[in-house]
Design an enzyme around this catalytic site. Structure first.
Site, PDB file in Angstrom:
ATOM      1  N   ASN A 125      15.076 -10.522   1.860  1.00  0.00           N
ATOM      2  CA  ASN A 125      14.263 -11.704   2.139  1.00  0.00           C
ATOM      3  C   ASN A 125      12.895 -11.611   1.472  1.00  0.00           C
ATOM      4  O   ASN A 125      12.378 -10.520   1.226  1.00  0.00           O
ATOM      5  CB  ASN A 125      14.096 -11.881   3.646  1.00  0.00           C
ATOM      6  N   HIS A 142      13.873  -8.204  -3.230  1.00  0.00           N
ATOM      7  CA  HIS A 142      13.663  -9.373  -4.089  1.00  0.00           C
ATOM      8  C   HIS A 142      12.205  -9.821  -4.141  1.00  0.00           C
ATOM      9  O   HIS A 142      11.913 -10.929  -4.591  1.00  0.00           O
ATOM     10  CB  HIS A 142      14.540 -10.532  -3.608  1.00  0.00           C
ATOM     11  N   CYS A 184      -0.106 -10.911 -18.571  1.00  0.00           N
ATOM     12  CA  CYS A 184      -0.920  -9.703 -18.422  1.00  0.00           C
ATOM     13  C   CYS A 184      -0.477  -8.811 -17.267  1.00  0.00           C
ATOM     14  O   CYS A 184      -0.961  -7.687 -17.127  1.00  0.00           O
ATOM     15  CB  CYS A 184      -2.400 -10.063 -18.266  1.00  0.00           C
TER      16      CYS A 184
END
Length: 293
Positions: free
Chosen positions: A121, A138, A149
């Protein structure tokens, strides 16, 4: 860094003959009581906080196609669509509170039963409930990264900048998805203004989450494998295990003989590998589990 096995492993007939799923957590509790458990959680643990899942009975994938990494980096119109929708959808994610399931996991960790916590999640609700050292497989929607950058920054800061750049932006949200993406009419999206990175001034900003079609960073995957290798059991909570990013850890654990415990409403891709499966709402099941321990 240890190499990982690449051979496929198929469950034997005794595993394939498992019942559809128990309605009691007793067998799971007996194994969790031994400690050394690694939790792998998915969207199903956050549905009771008002955040929909992807693949349940009302899962958003039935009507919604999530943003892919390729679409996001390919065009400004794709990024405009994502950020317009996410600008509104993230507010729902940010306001969500942990539920009984999140609090139960934090309690199990505090009592010493868990040796690791991996979540698929991106809502940060495990941490909000008090869990520590969570591996966010994730990523997390509360961070933003510049693709040029590499600077990371707080989503709240970006939210303030987007509000300033879109003072007259108004739209009615028809649905919020697990990735914070809200469904909006096309005419609302076309009027949304993007902002660039404040560090390099020109870089494209992306939420610090793994989009569909994007790979989880290798170092993060290896940390998860290390936890799985040292675990006495793996406890899957609220995940259909449809995507390989989480399923591979279940398959890896089962191949090495580590018990796999699954609590989820509905079938999962990992069911043939499970030692015990429970088909109950997460809040109810995990509250019962902590009470038994």
């Amino acid at each position: 860094m240890r190499s990982r096995p690449t051979l496929e492993w198929a469950p034997g007939p005794e595993v394939l003959a498992l019942a559809p799923g128990a309605a009691d957590v007793g067998a799971v509790a007996e194994i969790v009581a031994g400690g050394g458990v690694v939790v792998l959680s998915g969207a199903g643990i956050s549905t009771e906080s008002g955040i929909p899942d992807y693949r349940g009975e009302t899962g958003s994938l039935r009507t919604h196609t999530p943003m892919t990494y390729g679409d996001f980096v390919a065009s400004e119109s794709g990024r405009q669509r994502y950020w317009a929708r996410s600008h509104l959808g993230w507010r729902t994610i940010a306001r969500a509170d942990p539920n009984d399931g999140h609090r139960a996991v934090a309690a199990l960790q505090a009592r010493g039963y868990l040796s690791g916590l991996i979540t698929q999640n991106v809502d940060g609700l495990h941490q909000a409930a008090g869990a520590k050292n969570v591996i966010e497989l994730h990523g997390n929607l509360d961070r933003v990264i510049c693709l040029q950058c590499g600077t990371t920054s707080a989503r709240e800061a970006l939210d303030r900048r987007l509000r300033a750049a879109n003072e007259t932006f108004e739209a009615e949200v028809t649905r919020i998805n697990p990735d914070g993406d809200a469904e909006l009419p096309a005419e609302a999206v076309s009027s949304f203004h993007l902002v660039d990175c404040t560090t390099c001034r020109t870089g494209v900003l992306k939420p610090d989450v793994v989009f569909f079609g994007e790979n989880v960073p290798k170092s993060r995957v290896e940390r998860c494998y290390d936890l799985i290798d040292d675990a006495n059991a793996v406890l899957v909570l609220g995940s259909s295990l449809t995507v390989m990013s989480g399923f591979r850890f279940v398959r890896h654990a089962a191949k090495s003989g580590t018990p796999v415990l699954i609590i989820n409403q509905g079938l999962t891709r990992g069911d043939p590998y499970a030692t015990h499966r429970v088909n109950l709402p997460l809040g109810q099941a995990l509250t019962d589990l902590t009470d038994r321990l």
